[in-house]
Design a protein around this motif. Structure first.
Motif, PDB file in Angstrom:
ATOM      1  N   GLY A 291       0.824  -1.209   0.000  1.00 59.92           N
ATOM      2  CA  GLY A 291       0.000   0.000   0.000  1.00 59.92           C
ATOM      3  C   GLY A 291       0.854   1.253   0.000  1.00 59.92           C
ATOM      4  O   GLY A 291       1.097   1.829   1.045  1.00 59.92           O
ATOM      5  N   THR A 292       1.303   1.678  -1.181  1.00 57.55           N
ATOM      6  CA  THR A 292       2.104   2.903  -1.234  1.00 57.55           C
ATOM      7  C   THR A 292       1.225   4.124  -0.926  1.00 57.55           C
ATOM      8  O   THR A 292       0.001   4.061  -1.035  1.00 57.55           O
ATOM      9  N   THR A 293       1.867   5.217  -0.569  1.00 56.82           N
ATOM     10  CA  THR A 293       1.115   6.410  -0.171  1.00 56.82           C
ATOM     11  C   THR A 293       0.313   6.990  -1.327  1.00 56.82           C
ATOM     12  O   THR A 293      -0.843   7.367  -1.177  1.00 56.82           O
ATOM     13  N   SER A 294       0.922   7.033  -2.492  1.00 58.23           N
ATOM     14  CA  SER A 294       0.255   7.709  -3.606  1.00 58.23           C
ATOM     15  C   SER A 294      -0.916   6.908  -4.171  1.00 58.23           C
ATOM     16  O   SER A 294      -1.950   7.480  -4.504  1.00 58.23           O
ATOM     17  N   THR A 295      -0.739   5.578  -4.280  1.00 62.03           N
ATOM     18  CA  THR A 295      -1.778   4.805  -4.984  1.00 62.03           C
ATOM     19  C   THR A 295      -2.162   3.499  -4.293  1.00 62.03           C
ATOM     20  O   THR A 295      -2.930   2.719  -4.838  1.00 62.03           O
ATOM     21  N   CYS A 296      -1.612   3.236  -3.125  1.00 61.54           N
ATOM     22  CA  CYS A 296      -1.863   1.957  -2.444  1.00 61.54           C
ATOM     23  C   CYS A 296      -1.418   0.754  -3.280  1.00 61.54           C
ATOM     24  O   CYS A 296      -2.027  -0.319  -3.225  1.00 61.54           O
ATOM     25  N   ALA A 297      -0.352   0.926  -4.028  1.00 60.19           N
ATOM     26  CA  ALA A 297       0.203  -0.194  -4.787  1.00 60.19           C
ATOM     27  C   ALA A 297       0.862  -1.188  -3.834  1.00 60.19           C
ATOM     28  O   ALA A 297       1.361  -0.813  -2.774  1.00 60.19           O
ATOM     29  N   VAL A 298       0.859  -2.454  -4.269  1.00 65.58           N
ATOM     30  CA  VAL A 298       1.501  -3.517  -3.491  1.00 65.58           C
ATOM     31  C   VAL A 298       2.666  -4.052  -4.319  1.00 65.58           C
ATOM     32  O   VAL A 298       2.461  -4.490  -5.460  1.00 65.58           O
ATOM     33  N   ASP A 299       3.854  -3.990  -3.770  1.00 62.98           N
ATOM     34  CA  ASP A 299       5.019  -4.452  -4.522  1.00 62.98           C
ATOM     35  C   ASP A 299       4.933  -5.952  -4.795  1.00 62.98           C
ATOM     36  O   ASP A 299       4.176  -6.678  -4.144  1.00 62.98           O
ATOM     37  N   GLU A 300       5.722  -6.403  -5.754  1.00 58.23           N
ATOM     38  CA  GLU A 300       5.673  -7.818  -6.159  1.00 58.23           C
ATOM     39  C   GLU A 300       6.517  -8.656  -5.200  1.00 58.23           C
ATOM     40  O   GLU A 300       7.665  -9.019  -5.481  1.00 58.23           O
ATOM     41  N   PHE A 301       5.908  -8.991  -4.060  1.00 55.37           N
ATOM     42  CA  PHE A 301       6.654  -9.630  -2.982  1.00 55.37           C
ATOM     43  C   PHE A 301       7.342 -10.932  -3.400  1.00 55.37           C
ATOM     44  O   PHE A 301       8.507 -11.159  -3.066  1.00 55.37           O
ATOM     45  N   GLU A 302       6.624 -11.784  -4.123  1.00 50.66           N
ATOM     46  CA  GLU A 302       7.190 -13.101  -4.449  1.00 50.66           C
ATOM     47  C   GLU A 302       8.416 -12.957  -5.354  1.00 50.66           C
ATOM     48  O   GLU A 302       9.452 -13.571  -5.126  1.00 50.66           O
ATOM     49  N   GLU A 303       8.281 -12.097  -6.352  1.00 53.53           N
ATOM     50  CA  GLU A 303       9.405 -11.849  -7.271  1.00 53.53           C
ATOM     51  C   GLU A 303      10.599 -11.260  -6.517  1.00 53.53           C
ATOM     52  O   GLU A 303      11.749 -11.618  -6.755  1.00 53.53           O
TER      53      GLU A 303
END
Lengths: 529, 529
Positions: free
Chosen positions: B252-264
Motif C-alpha cells: 500500500g504505497t502512499t500515492s496509490t496503495c500499490a503492493v510491490d511484487e513480494f514473491e518476485e
C-alpha cells in the motif's frame, strides 16, 4: 461503544483511577510478579466477538495492576521520578480524542502553534537564553524522550559538520563525488560525552553511525566533566585524525546529579566551533524553575541544544521531553524531506513550522496540551514550591544520613533531591564474598582487582550491595543502586509527586534497620568464626 | 487538583468530547485559521498563579478547536485516516494514570508483558507467518510511528551487515582497526526503496548515515516494484562497489496503495542474503484482518520485518505502530547498551524482554493498553466488518467516478479504500497556465518538459490541480493531491471511522460540481476568446 456507554465507562475508569491514587501507599511499590506472569492469564488470541467494557475493566485491577511498578507511589525513590497529575491526564484524554499525526502545520494548526507557545513559556520559566526562544532563530520542540532528543541532535550535528567540511573542499551537494567523500569523512567523526553522561549518548552514536569516546569525570572532580579533561580528549582525537562533532554535557548526571563545568567547557570549545554541544538536563533541568538555579543557564548561549523532560519531575505524564535549539535551521536542514504528497502552500511559504523536520518520526501526537494544562494548573509559583519541597526533603534525608556515620557514608549530594550513599563496613572478616564475581554486575566486578589497597572499597561495596538488595527484596521502598568510579552506591531520590517527610523518614529507618541487620550479622558471624 | 475536582473536571471533559464527536459533521473539516493565529490569543508566558480547570477548559473550544483539522470528521478523505475510538481513549487515560518510562521489564512488568501478548494477537489476526510471533525468535514491539520503525530497522540492518562483513575479514569487535574498517565499509552502504515508497525510507537513510537509491516503479508496472527492476538496481550497486543492505517493500504505497511484487522480490533477494527487507504496510496492512487479503503475507517469511499502524485504519489513537521482526536478536544486538544503573537480575537472566533495546528512545509509554481495549471492544469480527465496509465504500466511489468518464479518469484503485483520479480536460485552450511553474510543487514542475507530446498530460494536470484546490479551499471535504509519474492526481480515501455512504456520495457530487465549474469556465473562456 456509543456516547452513553462511553460516558458510563469513562466515569467508572475515573473512579478507578482516583481509587488507585488514593490507595497507592497501601500497594507494594515494586511489582512482585515473576517473568511471564501475564500470558497464562489472558486468551492466546484476540476475541472474535466484541466484549463490553464491563468485561474489560475488571482485568485492569485483576491482571494489570499486580504487574505495575508504581512510579507514583510515595515510596518510589528509584531512578528519577516519572510523575503525572490530574490536569495532565485530562489533557491526554483530549489529545486522544483529537488524534492526528500532525506532521505539518496544516494537519492541525493548533497542535503546532500550541507547542511553539508553551515551549516558549517553558524556556522563559527555566531562564534559558533568549536565543532558544522561537522569536529568533531558535525554538523548542517536544520529543518523546531525552534519548530521542540526543539522537536527533547527533544526526543534525553530523550533517552540519559534514556539510561544512564538504563545502570547504568545494564539493557539490548530491554528486557521486560528494557522497563518496561524505562517507570517508563520516568514518572519522567522534561523538563525545563524559563517563558519567547518560548511556543514551553512546546509543545515539550507534544510531548516527559514528564513533563514541568518553571524557573522564573522576571522583576528584566530583564526577563533573572539566574543561581540562575535555581538552585532553579533543586533542587526542585531533592527533589521531578524528573529528569530534558532538558533545553531551550534563546538568544532573544519572548516577550522582553532577553538573559539568559549563563555563570551562564553553571556553575550551571556542577553538572547536564544529562541535555541537547538547545540554542533557533531562531530570535536574526542572530545578531551573527556581531562580537560585538559573545561573547555570548562563553558559548555554554558547551551546547548541538543551533538553529537559517535563515527564520526569514536572507532573506531566510520559512523554514530554522539551528540546530547545539555538538554530532551528540546524535541525531542519538535516531532517527535512518533502515529497509531493506532503507539500502545501503554508509549508512552502516558510511562514509555518513543520515539526516533522525537527524529529525522527514523521507523525506526532498533540503533546503540548498536557504541558499547557500543567503550567496553568500549577502556575510557576506552584511548580517552584513543589520542586523546592523535594530539594528540602533531599536535604532532610542527607542530614539523617550524616547523623549515622557509623552506618553510612555520603558519596555525593544532596543534589537535586538525590543523595548517593554507601554503607560503612564494620569488620573486614565479614567481607569474604566481596571479590566473588556477580554476573549481574559486570561493571562492578570489572572494577575489582585483587589489589590489597582496595580492600576497604571491596568491603564497602559488598555491604552496600547486600543492604541494597535486601531493602528492595522486602519491597516497602524501591531504590536503585549504581557503580560510580568503582564504588557500589545506593541512590535515594526524594522527588516523587507523592513524597512527604514521613516517607523519607521511614525510608531512612528502613535503611538503618537493614544496615544494622547486615552489619550485625557480619559481627555475629565474625564472633562465631 | 484534588480527587473531587478531578472527578468534576473529567466529567466535564468527557461531555465536551462526546459533544465534539456528535457535532463533528457540522464543523469545517479543515481548519480555517491562518499561520500564527494562536499566539496573540494566549498570554506570552506561563501564569504565576494556579488557574482552576473552569478557567482552562473554555479555552479548548475557544482557541484550540478552531485550529484543529478534524481527522475524525466524516468528510476527512485526505492522506490516510488517523482514527480513534472511545475504548482507545479510555486506555490512554489509564496509561496516563499509570505513567512510567518503562524502559525495562522491571520498571513495570505489565507494560512489557501486555505488549508481547497483544502484538502476538495482532500478528495472528493479520495472518503473519508464525516466525514473527514471540514464541520463536521473532516478536512484536510498539513503535511511535511507521517512520520510526523504518529508522530502527535500518540501523539494525546497517549494524548486521557491517558485523557480517567485519567478521568475514576476521577483525575483532571494538578494536581501533575494526572501527576504522567499519567506517570505510559504512560509506559503501546503500538503502533501497521503490520510487513509490514512503519518504520515511529516504529520511531513515539520512538518520542511519548511508546512501539511498530508489528502484523504479513506473506506471506500466502499476507503480509496483518488480523483481526485475530491483535486480537491475542491485546489480548496478554491485558494479559500482556499493553494498545494498536494506530495502523497504510497500504493502500500500502512499500515492496509490500499490503492493510491490513480494514473491518476485523474495526470489531475487535469495542471491542477496545481507539485504534486510522491511514491509511497510503502515496503512493498508490493516486490511490483512480480512482473510481474502492474507495471501499477501505468504512471502513475508523471507523478509525481516513488517510494520502496520493501528493508529491509521484500526480505531486506535496515535501512537501505535506495530513492528514485527523475524529475529529479535537483530534489533537487540544493534541497539542494546546496558550501563550499571539499568542492570537488574531479571534483564540479565535473559528471561524477560527489555523493549528499550528494540527502539531508538530509552523510555516508553504503556501503549499496549489501547490496542488491548480496541481488539476486545470490537473483536476480530467487528474489525473485519469495519474494514470491509470502507473497502466497499471505496468501490462505490470508484463506480460513481466511472459513471462520469466525461469528467474523470481513474488512475488507480479502488485499492484499500483509495481511489486516485484525474480530471479530464475538455478543450486545449483552457490550459494556458499549465506549464507555468508552481513553486509549491517542485516535483510537479520538474516533471514538466516543453515536449509537445506531453500537452495532454499538462492539460489534465492543470484542471485536476484547479479542481483539487477549489474543493479544499471551500472546505466541505478535505482531500489530498499527489504527483505520480508526472501525473497530478486527486486521492480520495473512504476509510475514516465516521465515513458513511451519504458522505461518499456527497464528496462525489462536490467533485462533479467543481469539475463542471472548472471545465465550464474553460469553455466559457474559450468561447469568449
Amino acid at each position: 461503544m456509543n456516547s452513553q456507554q462511553f460516558r458510563e465507562a469513562a466515569h467508572a475508569a475515573i473512579e478507578e483511577i482516583i481509587e488507585y491514587n488514593e490507595t497507592l501507599p497501601t500497594r507494594r511499590v515494586l511489582s512482585a510478579v515473576t517473568p511471564g506472569y501475564l500470558a497464562p492469564l489472558l486468551p492466546s488470541s484476540a476475541p472474535t466477538c466484541p466484549e463490553p467494557f464491563s468485561q474489560i475493566q475488571p482485568d485492569i485491577s485483576a491482571h494489570i495492576m499486580p504487574g505495575l511498578t508504581h512510579w507514583q507511589h510515595p515510596n518510589f525513590m528509584a531512578f528519577f521520578p516519572a510523575t503525572t497529575s490530574y490536569p495532565s491526564m485530562l489533557a491526554e484524554l483530549y489529545s486522544a480524542a483529537f488524534t492526528a499525526p500532525a506532521f505539518n502545520w496544516l494537519c492541525s494548526p493548533a497542535v503546532t502553534e500550541l507547542e511553539t507557545v508553551v515551549l516558549d513559556w517553558v524556556a522563559q520559566m527555566l531562564g534559558l537564553p533568549e536565543e532558544f526562544l522561537s522569536k529568533g532563530e531558535g525554538g523548542g520542540v517536544i520529543q518523546g524522550t531525552a534519548s530521542e532528543a540526543i539522537a536527533v541532535c547527533m544526526v543534525a550535528a553530523r550533517e552540519r559538520v559534514l556539510g561544512r567540511m564538504l563545502d570547504k573542499e568545494g564539493l557539490k551537494d548530491g554528486t557521486e563525488e560528494w557522497e563518496d567523500r561524505k562517507g570517508e569523512l563520516r568514518g572519522r567523526l567522534v561523538a563525545l560525552g563524559s563517563e558519567q553522561a547518560h548511556s543514551s549518548t553512546q546509543k545515539g552514536a550507534i544510531i548516527a553511525g559514528t564513533r563514541y569516546r568518553s571524557v573522564p569525570a573522576p571522583r576528584q572532580d566530583g564526577f563533573r566533566m572539566t574543561g581540562k579533561n575535555l581538552r585532553d580528549v579533543l586533542e587526542r582525537c585531533k592527533r589521531e585524525g578524528k573529528v569530534p562533532y558532538y558533545l553531551t554535557v550534563s546538568l544532573g548526571t544519572t548516577s550522582t546529579c553532577a553538573v559539568d563545568e559549563f563555563e570551562e567547557i564553553a571556553e575550551v570549545l571556542k577553538e572547536w566551533p564544529d562541535v555541537w554541544v547538547h545540554v542533557d538536563a533531562a531530570y535536574a533541568g526542572a530545578a531551573l524553575v527556581l531562580p537560585e538555579y538559573q545561573h547555570l543557564t548562563k553558559a548555554f548561549v554558547h551551546f547548541d541544544s538543551f533538553d529537559m523532560n517535563m515527564h520526569k519531575w514536572l507532573l506531566t505524564n510520559f512523554d514530554a521531553s522539551c528540546l530547545f535549539v539555538r538554530r532551528r535551521h540546524d535541525l531542519t536542514s538535516a531532517l527535512s524531506i518533502t515529497p509531493s504528497y506532503l507539500r502545501n502552500t503554508f509549508s512552502d511559504s516558510g511562514l509555518v513550522t513543520d515539526y516533522r523536520d525537527w524529529q525522527i518520526p514523521l507523525g506526532r501526537r498533540f503533546r503540548a496540551l498536557k504541558i499547557w494544562f500543567v503550567l496553568r494548573s500549577y502556575g510557576i509559583d506552584g511548580l517552584q514550591s513543589y520542586i523546592r519541597n523535594h530539594i528540602e526533603l533531599g536535604e532532610l534525608f542527607h542530614s539523617l544520613v550524616k547523623g549515622r556515620p557509623d552506618l553510612f557514608s555520603v558519596l555525593t549530594g544532596p543534589a537535586f533531591a538525590l543523595t548517593v550513599i554507601t554503607v560503612v563496613p564494620k569488620r573486614p572478616q565479614q567481607m569474604r564474598n566481596a571479590s566473588k564475581p556477580d554476573p549481574r554486575h559486570e561493571a562492578f566486578t570489572n572494577d575489582f582487582t585483587p589489589d590489597a589497597e582496595k580492600q576497604a572499597l571491596l568491603d564497602a561495596n559488598a555491604v552496600t550491595k547486600e543492604v541494597y538488595e535486601l531493602v528492595n527484596s522486602r519491597g516497602e521502598i524501591f531504590i536503585t543502586s549504581g557503580v560510580v568510579d568503582g564504588t557500589y552506591t545506593i541512590r535515594i531520590v526524594s522527588a516523587n509527586a507523592n513524597t512527604e517527610e514521613k516517607y523519607i523518614r521511614r525510608a531512612f529507618e528502613i535503611l538503618v534497620e537493614t544496615a544494622e541487620e547486615v552489619l550485625g550479622k557480619g559481627e555475629a558471624n565474625g564472633s562465631a568464626s
